[in-house]
Design an enzyme around this catalytic site. Structure first.
Site, PDB file in Angstrom:
ATOM      1  N   HIS A 183      56.187  64.429  67.535  1.00  0.00           N
ATOM      2  CA  HIS A 183      56.505  65.219  66.338  1.00  0.00           C
ATOM      3  C   HIS A 183      57.906  65.808  66.417  1.00  0.00           C
ATOM      4  O   HIS A 183      58.196  66.803  65.763  1.00  0.00           O
ATOM      5  CB  HIS A 183      55.492  66.370  66.156  1.00  0.00           C
ATOM      6  CG  HIS A 183      54.122  65.932  65.761  1.00  0.00           C
ATOM      7  ND1 HIS A 183      53.287  65.248  66.606  1.00  0.00           N
ATOM      8  CD2 HIS A 183      53.433  66.078  64.599  1.00  0.00           C
ATOM      9  CE1 HIS A 183      52.142  65.002  65.987  1.00  0.00           C
ATOM     10  NE2 HIS A 183      52.205  65.476  64.769  1.00  0.00           N
TER      11      HIS A 183
ATOM     12  N   GLU B 210      50.341  55.934  55.824  1.00  0.00           N
ATOM     13  CA  GLU B 210      51.796  55.824  55.649  1.00  0.00           C
ATOM     14  C   GLU B 210      52.247  54.428  55.256  1.00  0.00           C
ATOM     15  O   GLU B 210      53.191  54.270  54.482  1.00  0.00           O
ATOM     16  CB  GLU B 210      52.531  56.264  56.920  1.00  0.00           C
ATOM     17  CG  GLU B 210      52.470  57.754  57.215  1.00  0.00           C
ATOM     18  CD  GLU B 210      51.239  58.153  58.013  1.00  0.00           C
ATOM     19  OE1 GLU B 210      50.386  57.270  58.276  1.00  0.00           O
ATOM     20  OE2 GLU B 210      51.124  59.327  58.389  1.00  0.00           O
TER      21      GLU B 210
END
Lengths: 326, 340
Positions: free
Chosen positions: A127, A58
């Site tokens: 998440h 990322e």
């Protein structure tokens, strides 16, 4: 008009925009197989140059989005879960949101970051975050949070065609929800809240995943003699401050429903705007319905306890109505 | 040294004309930065400066192979890269003065000098921040398919940032036309490199299959030749390369450090030793001993540069301040299409 699932509407927007403009490229983790379905079919149709899987990197991907956009491409970067924005946050916060100012306006960065956000599906603390308050605070990013398939498609197309970076947050797990989507080409403007339902007694401003429970609450309240107006922000940056103030001027009461954690939430910002600019319209204190300043737990019962829902919205509105002059 | 074997690599050397032009470019960087150092200590600059003095051969030896279509990402020590890549020093100086006529309108300052029209995507205040930006520019170049390349300059401090590993992996995987140039100048801010860095930095590139080589970063010819090989590979579709240029930061991490550091982090002898290895002195000795140019020609170059330094400084001092309310309007390029 046809009924389509939200994820299908996003997928259509991506197909249409990639077909329309060869400078649109898309990359991210597992975009070829498409875990959520939003990028399905793009790799087969547009090929590996324009649609490609990346490593789980990322920090590099967000920086690469900046470099590829500076190099003349319109970048769609799929970050999968919004929590992974944190892993890639340096280039989002330090480059993407600032490069235009730092270069004195020399650069345009047409980047659309896509990520699923929010709780409700036992995906647990790493998440389930709703990070739009952080993104709103950076100053250089548009933030789109669609609630309906129609707006999801229109906002995605607007983001891709735009001249600035936009973070497009899909409400996690709501991709299967369906709604009417126009057949013809359309764009959904940024900075214009949608009126989900008109009302006269109270304004319920809702964001993304909170629009549906807000609409249900309004329906229930209607049966109890309370007329609630529901506004769907659609974009948090830019925020339709005037639209919110117009509604509050009419109703005199405001409840803001937000899936972000309470402290410095989007709801806090909206409440501050109305307190500063619309205080004279208010017949009652502003109420914010948010998630407590807690990491999202795994057990469904514990998770449900934290999230705003129809009953909590109805309860908040009733407290407001009872405590204020009619 | 590790190289691909499927193509013969050029073994060119710079021509005399190229050497002379690189000498002028290096000296331009040096004299402009000396002036910026003086201006800082005279209190003329609103912010700090990180000077590139002693490292000029790296930027100039690499950028000699690039044109405006190629893109570079730089570091907080970015004035040298800006000038080496063809940026106009006068608006750079005005930028560092915080003026309206600065290359970034006074909105970026020393750490963000950029000229996108020249492929200079900007200096960068985040260590290693430019690496993935250059990787993205290399992806754009690869998609354009017209032979352009991207270069990321970074220091040995940035070699300890994880994003370098991520970016090397992607660059190698996708065979991006990207050149990693690590300027090993001996320090991570105030920490000597060997106190914070394990192993050899160039060795970090090899597991990814990147050709990696160590060069004397104070030897313009060595840098030029390594860059020639790496950029040729990138332009011909043979993927990324890694150059570690050994050099030395003659000045401090930033000019202001003498005012706040309680003790020194290096010896005067060490600095002196590197002063004797100055890349500009080395090149000028070579130019004279090889009779590429005369003392008089060097003096003429020096005078020309001094003149441009004076002109740029006068331009910067004379320039207007930016409008105080300039910043908010620069955050977005414009309303998104379809916006009200």
């Amino acid at each position: 008009m046809a009924r389509k699932r939200l994820i299908q509407a996003i997928n259509e927007a991506l197909h249409e925009e990639m077909a329309r403009d060869p400078k649109v490229i898309l990359f991210g983790e597992d975009v070829e197989i498409s875990m959520f379905g939003d990028t399905a079919g793009l790799h087969d149709r547009f090929g590996p140059d324009r649609v490609r899987n990346t490593p789980i990197s990322e920090a590099s991907l967000t920086g690469m989005a900046v470099g590829a956009a500076a190099g003349g491409y319109r970048v769609v970067l799929h970050m999968m879960f919004a929590n992974f924005l944190y892993t890639g946050f340096d280039a989002i916060a330090n480059q993407m949101a600032k490069l235009r100012l730092m270069t004195g306006g020399q650069i345009e960065l047409p980047i659309t970051i896509v990520a699923g956000y929010g709780g409700g599906r036992s995906t647990a603390a790493q998440h389930s975050d709703t990070p739009y308050p952080l993104l709103m605070n950076l100053g250089g990013l548009n933030v789109a949070v669609p609630a309906t398939p129609r707006d999801a498609k229109g906002l995605m197309k607007t983001a891709i065609r735009g001249r600035d970076p936009t973070v497009f947050l899909e409400a996690g797990g709501r991709g299967g929800e369906s709604g009417e989507v126009p057949d013809e080409e359309y764009l959904t403007p940024f900075g214009e809240a949608a009126v989900g339902r008109e009302g006269t007694d109270v304004t319920i401003v809702a964001i993304g995943s909170m629009v549906r429970p807000a609409m249900r609450a309004a329906k229930l309240l209607d049966g109890q003699g309370i007329s609630a107006e529901v506004l769907d922000c659609r974009t948090l940056v830019p925020l339709d401050e005037d639209g919110i103030l117009r509604s509050v001027a009419k109703t005199g009461r405001l409840v803001v429903v937000d899936e972000a954690r309470d402290r410095c939430s989007a709801a806090s910002h909206i409440a501050a705007v109305v307190a500063e600019r619309g205080f004279g319209s208010l017949a009652a204190p502003i109420r914010r319905l948010t998630v407590p300043d807690t990491a999202m737990p795994y057990a469904p019962v514990a998770e449900k306890h934290l999230l705003p829902d129809r009953e909590k919205i109805v309860g908040a509105v009733k407290v407001l109505m009872a405590g204020s002059a009619p | 040294m590790q190289q691909n074997s499927d193509k013969a690599f050029p073994n060119r050397a710079p021509t005399n004309g190229q050497l002379l032009s690189m000498f002028e470019r290096m000296l331009t960087i040096r004299r402009f930065e000396e002036r910026l150092g003086e201006d800082f200590h005279a209190g003329k600059l609103p912010g700090g400066v990180h000077l590139y003095i002693g490292q000029e051969a790296v930027a100039v030896g690499v950028c000699a192979h690039l044109d405006d279509r190629d893109r570079i990402a730089s570091t907080h020590r970015g004035h040298g890269h800006f000038i080496a890549k063809g940026g106009d020093p006068a608006p750079m100086v005005a930028e560092i003065y915080g003026k309206r006529d600065g290359i970034c309108g006074g909105m970026g300052g020393s750490m963000h000098v950029a000229d996108v029209s020249k492929g200079i995507l900007g200096a960068n205040g985040i260590v290693a921040g430019g690496i993935p930006i250059a990787a993205g520019a290399a992806l754009a170049a690869q998609l354009d398919g017209d032979g352009r390349v991207a270069v990321c300059f970074f220091g040995d401090g940035a070699a300890n940032e994880g994003v370098l590993m991520e970016s090397m992996n992607i660059a190698a995987l996708w065979q991006l036309p990207l050149i990693f140039v690590c300027e090993h100048n001996g320090f991570s801010e105030f920490s000597p490199s060997d106190t914070v860095t394990a192993g050899k930095i160039r060795e970090r590139a090899r597991p990814f299959g990147l050709p990696a080589e160590l060069v004397d970063g104070n030897d313009i010819v060595a840098v030029w030749r390594a860059a020639d090989r790496a950029i040729d590979r990138a332009r011909t579709g043979q993927g990324p390369s890694f150059i570690e240029a050994a050099t030395y930061r003659i000045r401090g991490h930033l000019e202001a450090e003498a005012h706040f550091l309680s003790r020194s982090y290096r010896s005067e002898e060490e600095v002196e030793r590197w002063r004797r290895n100055d890349p500009i002195d080395r090149l000028s000795r070579h130019l004279l001993s090889s009779e590429i140019c005369s003392e008089a020609e060097i003096a003429a170059i020096e005078a020309r540069i001094q003149n441009s330094v004076e002109e740029a400084a006068a331009f910067a001092e004379r320039a207007d301040l930016p409008d105080a309310d300039r910043a908010p309007g620069l955050m977005f390029a414009g309303p998104a299409p379809g916006a009200a």
